[in-house]
Design a protein around this motif. Structure first.
Motif, short mmCIF file in Angstrom:
data_model
loop_
_atom_site.label_atom_id
_atom_site.label_comp_id
_atom_site.label_asym_id
_atom_site.label_seq_id
_atom_site.Cartn_x
_atom_site.Cartn_y
_atom_site.Cartn_z
N ALA A 1 -18.19 -8.28 -5.48
CA ALA A 1 -17.07 -8.94 -4.79
C ALA A 1 -17.05 -8.60 -3.31
CB ALA A 1 -15.75 -8.54 -5.45
N GLN A 2 -17.46 -7.39 -2.96
CA GLN A 2 -17.46 -6.95 -1.56
C GLN A 2 -18.72 -7.38 -0.82
OE1 GLN A 2 -16.98 -2.72 -2.06
NE2 GLN A 2 -14.75 -2.85 -2.27
N GLY A 3 -19.70 -7.93 -1.55
CA GLY A 3 -20.95 -8.35 -0.90
C GLY A 3 -21.90 -7.22 -0.61
N ILE A 4 -21.63 -6.03 -1.16
CA ILE A 4 -22.52 -4.88 -0.93
C ILE A 4 -23.83 -5.08 -1.68
CG2 ILE A 4 -22.78 -2.39 -1.26
CD1 ILE A 4 -19.72 -2.19 -1.10
N VAL A 5 -23.73 -5.66 -2.87
CA VAL A 5 -24.93 -5.98 -3.64
C VAL A 5 -24.93 -7.47 -3.96
CG1 VAL A 5 -25.09 -3.68 -4.68
CG2 VAL A 5 -23.88 -5.50 -5.89
N VAL A 6 -26.09 -7.97 -4.33
CA VAL A 6 -26.26 -9.39 -4.62
C VAL A 6 -26.94 -9.54 -5.98
CG1 VAL A 6 -27.42 -11.51 -3.89
CG2 VAL A 6 -26.45 -9.97 -2.19
N SER A 7 -26.51 -10.53 -6.73
CA SER A 7 -27.15 -10.85 -7.99
C SER A 7 -28.34 -11.76 -7.73
CB SER A 7 -26.15 -11.53 -8.93
OG SER A 7 -26.78 -11.94 -10.12
N LEU A 8 -29.52 -11.32 -8.13
CA LEU A 8 -30.73 -12.10 -7.89
C LEU A 8 -30.88 -13.21 -8.92
CD1 LEU A 8 -33.29 -9.22 -7.12
CD2 LEU A 8 -31.82 -10.48 -5.52
N PRO A 9 -31.47 -14.34 -8.54
CA PRO A 9 -31.68 -15.44 -9.50
C PRO A 9 -32.58 -14.98 -10.64
CG PRO A 9 -32.05 -16.17 -7.23
CD PRO A 9 -31.94 -14.69 -7.18
N MET A 10 -32.21 -15.30 -11.87
CA MET A 10 -32.94 -14.87 -13.05
C MET A 10 -33.52 -16.08 -13.78
SD MET A 10 -30.06 -12.10 -14.30
CE MET A 10 -30.63 -12.09 -16.00
N PRO A 11 -34.72 -15.96 -14.34
CA PRO A 11 -35.33 -17.09 -15.05
C PRO A 11 -34.69 -17.37 -16.40
CG PRO A 11 -36.73 -15.15 -15.22
CD PRO A 11 -35.63 -14.80 -14.26
N ARG A 12 -33.96 -16.42 -16.92
CA ARG A 12 -33.27 -16.60 -18.20
C ARG A 12 -32.07 -15.67 -18.25
NH1 ARG A 12 -35.15 -12.28 -21.57
NH2 ARG A 12 -37.01 -11.28 -20.68
N LYS A 13 -31.11 -16.05 -19.06
CA LYS A 13 -29.90 -15.26 -19.21
C LYS A 13 -30.14 -14.12 -20.20
CE LYS A 13 -24.98 -15.73 -20.37
NZ LYS A 13 -23.91 -16.68 -20.79
N ILE A 14 -29.61 -12.96 -19.89
CA ILE A 14 -29.72 -11.82 -20.80
C ILE A 14 -28.32 -11.34 -21.16
CG2 ILE A 14 -30.45 -9.43 -21.07
CD1 ILE A 14 -32.83 -9.96 -19.41
N THR A 15 -28.06 -11.31 -22.45
CA THR A 15 -26.77 -10.83 -22.96
C THR A 15 -27.02 -9.89 -24.12
OG1 THR A 15 -25.67 -12.92 -22.37
CG2 THR A 15 -24.54 -11.49 -23.94
N PHE A 16 -26.43 -8.72 -24.06
CA PHE A 16 -26.47 -7.78 -25.18
C PHE A 16 -25.16 -7.88 -25.96
CE2 PHE A 16 -29.59 -5.79 -22.36
CZ PHE A 16 -30.61 -5.50 -23.25
N VAL A 17 -25.26 -7.84 -27.27
CA VAL A 17 -24.07 -7.87 -28.11
C VAL A 17 -23.75 -6.45 -28.56
CG1 VAL A 17 -23.00 -8.80 -30.19
CG2 VAL A 17 -24.65 -10.19 -28.91
#
Length: 307
Positions: free
Chosen positions: A253-269
């Protein structure tokens, strides 16, 4: 053999197993060493098996001792459950043991813990942190009442109850993300993969994903002991990491880090796991009911917010 077993000897056996030494076990139990020695010898006679290798500086369980420990823990746990059931009946009072990933405890459990222990003041929770394999092993050996793990271990002797989906993202500091975008992975020196080490499912899955994203093979991988350390190292620009999105929401939210584009979604249950044959004491039953209800409400709220 059953008629010769008694709870005191099993408690002594487990103390020796945990301490790895007869004298330390005696001190822990408030016995003289000869009492511990005689109880272990009597157990070995009743089992007709040697339970410990006697070493110059302590003891180590034999194969028979390791097998005996599985049942000794169950026997003792049943005794504690019976004692608590008779003493408390419907009162949620006593001790339960839970194992979970440190990152899950930090990001997901604080709200639940506050509400739970405000209401159930007589329940004592013993927390263990570890990786998936460690937690599953401890649940299978009855050392833990429950574990919370990021994926279903798919073991016949365990019950897995899903709690919440954990969205994962690859993050980097803003300057490093800009370099990756404009120069590509191959032209950036000293980049590292940051995580909790090779035994963590987050870290191993992150390496696979980063390889798909173009990260060259042979890149140095660093493991850190806590969520806070991983967060700090990433925000300092020393590397990239696959982390739960919630664990770094403030920095995003503060822009300190950035989420890089990913080729696929990863979700752990993430889910709570327990042994099928474990008899739950009253505190464990209450905890299990409350945590499943808590995350069920959290998931429902999250779904409504997305609509």
């Amino acid at each position: 053999m059953l008629e010769t077993l008694e709870g005191r000897s099993l408690l002594t056996f487990l103390a020796v197993l945990e301490e790895g030494n007869f004298s330390r076990a005696a001190e822990k139990l408030g016995y003289v060493q000869s009492t511990v020695t005689s109880q272990i010898q009597l157990l070995e006679q009743n089992c007709n098996q040697k339970l410990f290798h006697r070493l110059p500086r302590g003891v180590k369980p034999t194969e028979a001792g390791e097998q005996f420990a599985l049942y000794a823990r169950q026997f003792v746990q049943l005794g504690h459950s019976l004692e608590e059931a008779l003493e408390n009946l419907d009162l949620p009072r006593g001790t339960m043991r839970l194992g979970a990933l440190e990152s899950f405890l930090v990001t997901r459990m604080s709200g639940f813990m506050h509400d739970f222990f405000t209401e159930y003041t007589d329940i004592n929770l013993l927390l263990e942190t570890g990786f998936q394999a460690d937690i599953v092993d401890q649940v299978q050996s009855h050392a833990l009442d429950f574990g919370i793990v990021p994926m279903d271990p798919k073991q016949d002797d365990l019950i897995f109850e899903p709690l919440i989906d954990e969205e994962m993202i690859v993050v980097a500091s803003k300057p490093l993300a800009d370099l990756i975008e404009h120069q590509g992975w191959d032209h950036i020196s000293g980049i590292q993969v940051i995580g909790f080490g090779s035994r963590c499912v987050y870290h191993t899955e992150g390496l696979k994903l980063l390889s798909e994203m173009g990260l060259p093979s042979g890149i140095h991988s660093n493991g850190f002991a806590s969520t806070e350390l991983v967060r700090q190292v990433v925000t300092c620009g020393l590397g990239v990491a696959l982390v739960p999105k919630i664990s770094i929401a403030q920095e995003l939210a503060q822009g300190i880090v950035v989420s890089l584009p990913m080729p696929r979604k990863i979700t752990f249950v993430h889910g709570i796991v327990r042994h099928k044959k474990r008899v739950l004491n009253t505190p464990s039953k209450v905890f299990y009911r409350e945590i499943v209800e808590y995350f069920s409400k959290a998931s429902a709220t999250s779904t409504l917010l997305r609509l």
